[in-house]
Design a protein around this motif. Sequence first.
Motif, PDB file in Angstrom:
ATOM      1  N   VAL A  41      15.377  19.153   5.018  1.00  0.00           N
ATOM      2  CA  VAL A  41      15.995  17.863   4.730  1.00  0.00           C
ATOM      3  C   VAL A  41      15.118  17.111   3.729  1.00  0.00           C
ATOM      4  N   ALA A  42      15.698  16.720   2.589  1.00  0.00           N
ATOM      5  CA  ALA A  42      14.958  16.011   1.549  1.00  0.00           C
ATOM      6  C   ALA A  42      15.654  14.691   1.263  1.00  0.00           C
ATOM      7  N   ALA A  43      14.874  13.674   0.904  1.00  0.00           N
ATOM      8  CA  ALA A  43      15.463  12.369   0.629  1.00  0.00           C
ATOM      9  C   ALA A  43      14.554  11.570  -0.280  1.00  0.00           C
ATOM     10  N   VAL A  44      15.169  10.727  -1.094  1.00  0.00           N
ATOM     11  CA  VAL A  44      14.441   9.695  -1.823  1.00  0.00           C
ATOM     12  C   VAL A  44      14.502   8.461  -0.941  1.00  0.00           C
ATOM     13  N   ALA A  45      13.358   8.086  -0.397  1.00  0.00           N
ATOM     14  CA  ALA A  45      13.353   7.121   0.701  1.00  0.00           C
ATOM     15  C   ALA A  45      12.908   5.732   0.260  1.00  0.00           C
ATOM     16  N   ASN A  46      13.417   4.721   0.970  1.00  0.00           N
ATOM     17  CA  ASN A  46      12.836   3.381   0.880  1.00  0.00           C
ATOM     18  C   ASN A  46      11.435   3.406   1.492  1.00  0.00           C
ATOM     19  N   ARG A  47      10.619   2.414   1.108  1.00  0.00           N
ATOM     20  CA  ARG A  47       9.273   2.360   1.655  1.00  0.00           C
ATOM     21  C   ARG A  47       8.853   0.900   1.795  1.00  0.00           C
ATOM     22  N   LEU A  48       8.105   0.603   2.864  1.00  0.00           N
ATOM     23  CA  LEU A  48       7.561  -0.734   3.073  1.00  0.00           C
ATOM     24  C   LEU A  48       6.092  -0.585   3.451  1.00  0.00           C
ATOM     25  N   ASP A  49       5.203  -1.073   2.569  1.00  0.00           N
ATOM     26  CA  ASP A  49       3.770  -0.916   2.777  1.00  0.00           C
ATOM     27  C   ASP A  49       3.128  -2.115   3.453  1.00  0.00           C
ATOM     28  N   LEU A  50       3.831  -3.238   3.550  1.00  0.00           N
ATOM     29  CA  LEU A  50       3.260  -4.429   4.171  1.00  0.00           C
ATOM     30  C   LEU A  50       3.090  -4.212   5.668  1.00  0.00           C
ATOM     31  N   ASP A  51       1.970  -4.687   6.193  1.00  0.00           N
ATOM     32  CA  ASP A  51       1.790  -4.581   7.632  1.00  0.00           C
ATOM     33  C   ASP A  51       2.476  -5.763   8.329  1.00  0.00           C
ATOM     34  N   GLU A  52       2.431  -5.750   9.651  1.00  0.00           N
ATOM     35  CA  GLU A  52       3.149  -6.762  10.426  1.00  0.00           C
ATOM     36  C   GLU A  52       2.615  -8.167  10.160  1.00  0.00           C
ATOM     37  N   ALA A  53       1.311  -8.299   9.983  1.00  0.00           N
ATOM     38  CA  ALA A  53       0.726  -9.621   9.726  1.00  0.00           C
ATOM     39  C   ALA A  53       1.208 -10.189   8.395  1.00  0.00           C
ATOM     40  N   ALA A  54       1.285  -9.345   7.367  1.00  0.00           N
ATOM     41  CA  ALA A  54       1.735  -9.811   6.055  1.00  0.00           C
ATOM     42  C   ALA A  54       3.212 -10.203   6.102  1.00  0.00           C
ATOM     43  N   LEU A  55       4.014  -9.403   6.799  1.00  0.00           N
ATOM     44  CA  LEU A  55       5.435  -9.739   6.928  1.00  0.00           C
ATOM     45  C   LEU A  55       5.622 -11.062   7.663  1.00  0.00           C
ATOM     46  N   LEU A  56       4.855 -11.262   8.725  1.00  0.00           N
ATOM     47  CA  LEU A  56       4.969 -12.503   9.488  1.00  0.00           C
ATOM     48  C   LEU A  56       4.544 -13.699   8.653  1.00  0.00           C
ATOM     49  N   ALA A  57       3.496 -13.544   7.864  1.00  0.00           N
ATOM     50  CA  ALA A  57       3.052 -14.638   6.992  1.00  0.00           C
ATOM     51  C   ALA A  57       4.130 -14.987   5.971  1.00  0.00           C
ATOM     52  N   ASN A  58       4.754 -13.970   5.399  1.00  0.00           N
ATOM     53  CA  ASN A  58       5.847 -14.224   4.447  1.00  0.00           C
ATOM     54  C   ASN A  58       7.031 -14.899   5.131  1.00  0.00           C
ATOM     55  N   LEU A  59       7.338 -14.449   6.347  1.00  0.00           N
ATOM     56  CA  LEU A  59       8.431 -15.062   7.099  1.00  0.00           C
ATOM     57  C   LEU A  59       8.156 -16.546   7.328  1.00  0.00           C
TER      58      LEU A  59
END
Length: 891
Positions: A41-59
């Motif tokens: 199975v092969a795919a061109v995938a989405n990716r998210l490198d931000l950790d939970e702390a960075a996402l929460l800060a942005n939120l």
Amino acid sequence: MQFRFDANQEYQLRAIEAVVDLFEGQPRLETGMTLEVEGGVAAVANRLDLDEAALLANLHEVQRRLILPEDPALQYLEDTIETVSGPKLSRFPNFSVEMETGTGKTYVYLRTAFELHRRYGMRKFIVVVPSVAIREGVLKTLQVTERHLRELYHNAPYRYGVYDSANLTQVRQFAMSDGVEIMVMTIDAFNKASNVIHQSTDRLQGETPVHFVQASRPVLILDEPQNMESELRIKALAALDPLLALRYSATHRNAYNLVYRLTPYQAYRQRLVKRIEVASVVSDGDANRVFVQLLDVKTEKRTLTARLAVHKLMKSGAVKQAVVTVKPGDSLVAKTGRDDYEGYEIAEIDAGAGFVRFANEVEVALGQAVGADREALFRAQLRETIESHFRKQRRVRETGVKVLSLIFIDRVENYVADDGVIRRLFDEEFRRAAARSSEWAGVDPAEVRAAYFAEKRRKGGAREAIDTTGVSRADEDAYDLIMRDKERLLSLDEPVAFIFSHSALREGWDNPNVFQICTLNQTASEVKKRQEIGRGVRLAVDQSGERLHDEQLNVLTVVANQSYDRYVAGLQREIQEEYGPDGTPPPPPRADRPKAVLRKERALSPEFKDLWERIRRRTRYQVRIESERLIADVARELARVRVEAPRIRVTRAGVEAVGDALETRLTGTRVADEVRPQALPNLIAIIESLLEYATPPMRLSRRTLLAMLRTADNAEAMARNPHDFSAVAARIIREKLADQLADGIRYERMDDWYAMDRFLEQDELDLFGQYIVPSERGRALGDNALYSQVACDSLVERDFVRDLEGREDVRLFLKLPPWFTVPTPVGEYNPDWAIVLDREGAGERLFLVRETKGDGELRPTEKLKTECGRAHFEGALGVSYAVVTKAGEIT
């Protein structure tokens, strides 16, 4: 007809920006990264490198900016799923966008997908919907926006389609494509183990379709997610192993991590939806028959109760409809004081099935009634709907608007049966009304009506095990017209104008030119009221597909089978429970409400003529930007910018045997190293793109942008994280440019003006305001308001009008009509009030324009609009302009 779309509506851009800014700091995936996993199975995938702390800060940053409550933590959904490599814990964050029905929710989330691709390289999106009606609506929006989106995003490669279990190569293509992919799926297509998507198949060389979806790590866009809250459906969503989920609805059950909210009150105030009026059709004085209607059933601890509408004997001796609460064993004789209810003792209350059974074996289902003359009520409602339709079409035909009426019925058989009572009554009332109309005379009612019911399943399509029994060609044609060919339905050449449905069109479907909604069904749930109204609140369009903003035209009439008071109270209660009193729009008025009548003697008076002569001119604006000052201001801020470098993060997890399954448990995470880009990307192009899609859009020359970067001399930050630096630079430029817009805008007169005759052409206005203030004060020279009544949207406006009415020095005042606007860089501005004032003791007459605002701080766009208003009136027209909170401030 082609629907036209405005790419620069502020409220939509703010919703898009709110989601995109959640991932601030995420590096853009410039090219697809092919992931090879077990089983081929092969795919061109989405990716998210931000950790939970960075996402929460942005939120938190987004929530603070939009004045939303801050969530203490990110909210995830999770479940253990089967992948090609075995069991895995799927855990993904959820973010919610709340937009009132009719304000372009589907358009917003499609634009958001493109923005996520442009900013961060995300490219795999699955729109999950709860019903076929919503699926068809999303597909239609994808079709009509295709040209618009390709032009807006410079022909970015993208493909869209509906998931089809008969075409599984589509799933492989979705996973392996390097372009933007948008797949629309109903939740029922993948919420059971027996669904094709979960079965290995020779059509994919023995692979399982869902594994290709999982490998692509899609971004889920959940349309009406309140219908996906069951345990089974949450498991189904997790089974796709998404990167994250974006939830879009007007009526969230759980608003996970809310990032944007447009309430009914805000939509009402900003005139983004139709105003609503209610025509109530009820049976009065018919106390000669037993009447029982089941309103709702409640379960509290171990007690079942039901609320019934009955005819009750009052202390005055009159019999009136009232609501009583009953439990098993209660007698309606005792509850109503009337012997007519002999035998109506509560034998059973069934909350699951939703009915009440009496000792005399009479059974009443939730929302239904016994004892009412239903046929007479149906006839009266249909008559009111048809006559209202005829009046509206006669008034708006010259504007190129096709009027539609949507009629919700109680039972499908009452329309589709050979002797269907609703179809028969409609035809009779239509012929009777048409005989009195030169426009409709001789028209066959069968030509103007069409119906769509969920029970009538279509042939073919992308659903499994579709039942085609009893589907006629007429059913097929009606389905295509209502669900798929809105352009033809909106054409004046298409005779169908009355649409019948039971429940299939209650969510997901709407049409901008629905002007009447008739509820022949017994709507027991208040949520259903709001859902039904939502089918017709979108602003109307003309024959060119252009959206119209005429407040007098955009009125939705609800022909309800309840008293006006009960209907409105129920609707307001539902909204208030969700948003509180401050978030609730004014109650919709009666359809037979009084009008605001133009006082012609005031419209022809010297005071009004002098006032209009001063303010009538149209203008155009120029913005003078001091380039050197802008460059210096921006460069000074850019020189202080510090950004974090992209990081390689190492995450450790253990695998544990839990029962018969293997589960992963996160054990630690650390930053192993920073990643410096090998080559510096084109910062100018990135910043230019970010500015172009900002709110409002801004454009600067490349020479100016280059001068800013050179003057800032912050090569370290640029090289450390070019994309983060570019995002910060774009924000700083927007802020500094907005400061100069207010200072540097200049207006000049045009050889065009607003004609005073428009007032005389429309000498009556429909009133839609939270506070209707009658102009009643008698004066020697006549009342000082231009109209007999004034509609106000706030307490500030109401008090302002009352104070003006009480002042002897105010010769004349009017609320400026919606068509009187001033162009600004952030959209059209409609000022509030024009006033003629005699200055006491000076023998001087003043002509004023005033904007009324509360004590709170103005939003940046509101502040800019008022500054533009000042430049237009004072700078170009020489008319005094100010922002005030009360009438005492106008001198």
